[in-house]
Design an enzyme around this catalytic site. Structure first.
Site, mmCIF file in Angstrom:
data_model
loop_
_atom_site.group_PDB
_atom_site.id
_atom_site.type_symbol
_atom_site.label_atom_id
_atom_site.label_comp_id
_atom_site.label_asym_id
_atom_site.label_seq_id
_atom_site.Cartn_x
_atom_site.Cartn_y
_atom_site.Cartn_z
ATOM 1 N N LYS A 15 117.691 108.612 -62.962
ATOM 2 C CA LYS A 15 117.454 108.595 -64.411
ATOM 3 C C LYS A 15 118.743 108.237 -65.166
ATOM 4 C CE LYS A 15 116.015 112.913 -64.377
ATOM 5 N NZ LYS A 15 116.141 113.235 -62.930
ATOM 6 N N ARG A 90 110.786 118.741 -69.569
ATOM 7 C CA ARG A 90 110.657 119.094 -68.160
ATOM 8 C C ARG A 90 109.555 120.124 -67.947
ATOM 9 N NH1 ARG A 90 116.249 117.764 -66.629
ATOM 10 N NH2 ARG A 90 116.552 118.156 -64.434
ATOM 11 N N ARG A 130 126.829 111.763 -54.862
ATOM 12 C CA ARG A 130 127.068 111.405 -56.272
ATOM 13 C C ARG A 130 128.429 111.884 -56.766
ATOM 14 N NH1 ARG A 130 122.713 112.989 -60.387
ATOM 15 N NH2 ARG A 130 122.916 115.009 -59.366
ATOM 16 N N ARG A 162 129.282 117.445 -59.197
ATOM 17 C CA ARG A 162 128.646 118.469 -60.027
ATOM 18 C C ARG A 162 128.502 119.807 -59.291
ATOM 19 N NH1 ARG A 162 123.462 115.637 -62.720
ATOM 20 N NH2 ARG A 162 122.555 117.603 -62.031
ATOM 21 N N ARG A 173 116.195 122.863 -57.305
ATOM 22 C CA ARG A 173 115.906 121.859 -58.353
ATOM 23 C C ARG A 173 114.657 121.059 -58.003
ATOM 24 N NH1 ARG A 173 121.581 119.200 -58.197
ATOM 25 N NH2 ARG A 173 120.635 117.484 -59.363
HETATM 26 P P1 AP5 Z 1 121.382 109.714 -60.967
HETATM 27 O O1 AP5 Z 1 121.169 108.527 -61.816
HETATM 28 O O2 AP5 Z 1 122.546 110.588 -61.263
HETATM 29 O O3 AP5 Z 1 120.031 110.576 -60.841
HETATM 30 P P2 AP5 Z 1 119.285 111.487 -61.899
HETATM 31 O O4 AP5 Z 1 117.844 111.166 -61.834
HETATM 32 O O5 AP5 Z 1 119.951 111.397 -63.230
HETATM 33 O O6 AP5 Z 1 119.487 112.900 -61.224
HETATM 34 P P3 AP5 Z 1 120.014 114.288 -61.783
HETATM 35 O O7 AP5 Z 1 120.466 115.091 -60.585
HETATM 36 O O8 AP5 Z 1 120.995 114.090 -62.890
HETATM 37 O O9 AP5 Z 1 118.739 114.904 -62.326
HETATM 38 P P4 AP5 Z 1 118.505 116.360 -62.564
HETATM 39 O O10 AP5 Z 1 117.233 116.264 -63.265
HETATM 40 O O11 AP5 Z 1 118.543 117.253 -61.389
HETATM 41 O O12 AP5 Z 1 119.808 116.856 -63.374
HETATM 42 P P5 AP5 Z 1 120.124 117.012 -64.932
HETATM 43 O O13 AP5 Z 1 121.542 116.698 -65.143
HETATM 44 O O14 AP5 Z 1 119.093 116.317 -65.726
HETATM 45 O O15 AP5 Z 1 121.480 109.170 -59.446
HETATM 46 C C1 AP5 Z 1 121.758 110.044 -58.367
HETATM 47 C C2 AP5 Z 1 122.690 109.353 -57.362
HETATM 48 O O16 AP5 Z 1 121.974 108.304 -56.712
HETATM 49 C C3 AP5 Z 1 123.917 108.709 -57.984
HETATM 50 O O17 AP5 Z 1 124.996 108.893 -57.134
HETATM 51 C C4 AP5 Z 1 123.546 107.208 -58.096
HETATM 52 O O18 AP5 Z 1 124.668 106.374 -57.994
HETATM 53 C C5 AP5 Z 1 122.608 107.050 -56.893
HETATM 54 N N1 AP5 Z 1 121.524 106.076 -57.127
HETATM 55 C C6 AP5 Z 1 120.789 105.946 -58.264
HETATM 56 N N2 AP5 Z 1 119.842 104.996 -58.099
HETATM 57 C C7 AP5 Z 1 119.988 104.510 -56.829
HETATM 58 C C8 AP5 Z 1 119.301 103.508 -56.070
HETATM 59 N N3 AP5 Z 1 118.284 102.802 -56.588
HETATM 60 N N4 AP5 Z 1 119.712 103.281 -54.801
HETATM 61 C C9 AP5 Z 1 120.737 104.003 -54.276
HETATM 62 N N5 AP5 Z 1 121.439 104.956 -54.938
HETATM 63 C C10 AP5 Z 1 121.063 105.215 -56.214
HETATM 64 O O19 AP5 Z 1 119.901 118.574 -65.122
HETATM 65 C C11 AP5 Z 1 120.799 119.496 -64.561
HETATM 66 C C12 AP5 Z 1 120.365 120.906 -64.875
HETATM 67 O O20 AP5 Z 1 120.358 121.126 -66.295
HETATM 68 C C13 AP5 Z 1 118.925 121.279 -64.435
HETATM 69 O O21 AP5 Z 1 118.871 121.664 -63.081
HETATM 70 C C14 AP5 Z 1 118.615 122.422 -65.389
HETATM 71 O O22 AP5 Z 1 119.241 123.602 -64.979
HETATM 72 C C15 AP5 Z 1 119.252 121.955 -66.687
HETATM 73 N N6 AP5 Z 1 118.322 121.164 -67.505
HETATM 74 C C16 AP5 Z 1 118.444 119.849 -67.843
HETATM 75 N N7 AP5 Z 1 117.408 119.452 -68.610
HETATM 76 C C17 AP5 Z 1 116.618 120.556 -68.788
HETATM 77 C C18 AP5 Z 1 115.387 120.778 -69.464
HETATM 78 N N8 AP5 Z 1 114.769 119.802 -70.129
HETATM 79 N N9 AP5 Z 1 114.844 122.017 -69.410
HETATM 80 C C19 AP5 Z 1 115.466 123.030 -68.751
HETATM 81 N N10 AP5 Z 1 116.630 122.880 -68.073
HETATM 82 C C20 AP5 Z 1 117.195 121.651 -68.087
HETATM 83 MG MG MG Z 2 121.059 112.719 -64.421
#
Ligand code: AP5
Ligand code: MG
Length: 218
Positions: A15, A90, A130, A162, A173
């Site tokens: 994402k 979410r 990552r 992270r 997660r």
């Molecule tokens: P990346 O682009 O970083 O993936 P992502 O989908 O953004 O994954 P996240 O881990 O950030 O999602 P998340 O939902 O767990 O975390 P968030 O920060 O939102 O890509 C991942 C890796 O893969 C990278 O290294 C990239 O280079 C590689 N990659 C990407 N595409 C590729 C491809 N096509 N081929 C190969 N490699 C590739 O949330 C963190 C925490 O915050 C949550 O756990 C929760 O505690 C809290 N939180 C956030 N939002 C909410 C909400 N709405 N409600 C409640 N709690 C929340």
């Molecule tokens: Mg992300």
């Protein structure tokens, strides 16, 4: 009417990676709730103190806290033409709150919801390799290495791993995604705005597919 794109997909699906390209292509502000929580945690704000116990353990931050934070963010001037929402909503409660706030405060609605699908085994590999900077730019030690090791190509900030990118927290997660967030596929499916995208391809191929589904709705 302002444009609101919601990026859906499990942790590690890409994402944040895709958001960098889409926000550039459509001049839309990237609003990542994960990045907003991490910023607040780094700055030790009251919100950061509340969020940390959840984010560090891979649990969802309570809806009220998250919804209020997003509403404040969307009211800022740089979101006057809409936003690219990454990681929000979410839960069904968050999705309903978003619909309500878009209608009441912005006379608008969700435009399209690209949903990135990736095999679970690959999600874990993506997350464990990552690296990112404090401004939310995302790299991977194998699939998208930075030009200089440990330094962001875009802003020159140091790259870090992270706190929630460890095997144990990743499972929590993934469970949170399956239990709460996956329900949004039906929620947005009923509104006919969900568009599934094969995220198992190379980053650039995924971008092409994402831009195609978005273009069809704008
Ligand atoms: P990346 O682009 O970083 O993936 P992502 O989908 O953004 O994954 P996240 O881990 O950030 O999602 P998340 O939902 O767990 O975390 P968030 O920060 O939102 O890509 C991942 C890796 O893969 C990278 O290294 C990239 O280079 C590689 N990659 C990407 N595409 C590729 C491809 N096509 N081929 C190969 N490699 C590739 O949330 C963190 C925490 O915050 C949550 O756990 C929760 O505690 C809290 N939180 C956030 N939002 C909410 C909400 N709405 N409600 C409640 N709690 C929340
Ligand atoms: Mg992300």
């Amino acid at each position: 009417m302002a444009v609101y794109i919601v990026l859906l997909g499990p942790p590690g699906a890409g994402k944040g990676t895709q958001a960098e390209k889409i926000s550039e292509a459509y001049h839309l502000t990237h609003v990542s709730t994960g990045d907003l929580f991490r910023e607040n945690i780094r700055e030790n704000t009251e919100l950061g103190k509340k969020a940390r116990e959840y984010t560090d353990n891979g649990l969802l931050v309570p809806d009220e806290v998250t919804i209020a934070m997003v509403e404040d963010r969307l009211k800022k001037d740089d979101c006057k033409n809409g936003a690219l929402l990454d990681g929000f909503p979410r839960t069904i409660k968050q999705a309903e709150a978003l619909d309500k706030m878009l209608e009441e405060s912005f006379a608008s609605k969700v435009t399209v919801v690209p949903c990135i699908e990736v095999n679970e085994e690959d999600l874990v590999k993506r997350i464990s390799g990552r690296r990112m900077c404090k401004n939310g730019h995302v790299f991977h030690i194998h699939t998208k290495p930075s030009k200089v090791e440990g330094v962001c190509d875009i802003c020159g900030e140091p790259l870090y791993q992270r706190a929630d990118d460890n095997e144990e927290t990743v499972q929590t997660r993934l469970n949170a995604y399956k239990e709460s967030t996956e329900k949004l596929i039906d929620y947005y499916g009923n509104k006919d705005v969900i568009r599934k995208v094969d995220g198992n391809q190379k980053i650039d191929e995924v971008t092409k597919a994402m831009l195609a589904v978005i273009k069809a709705e704008i």
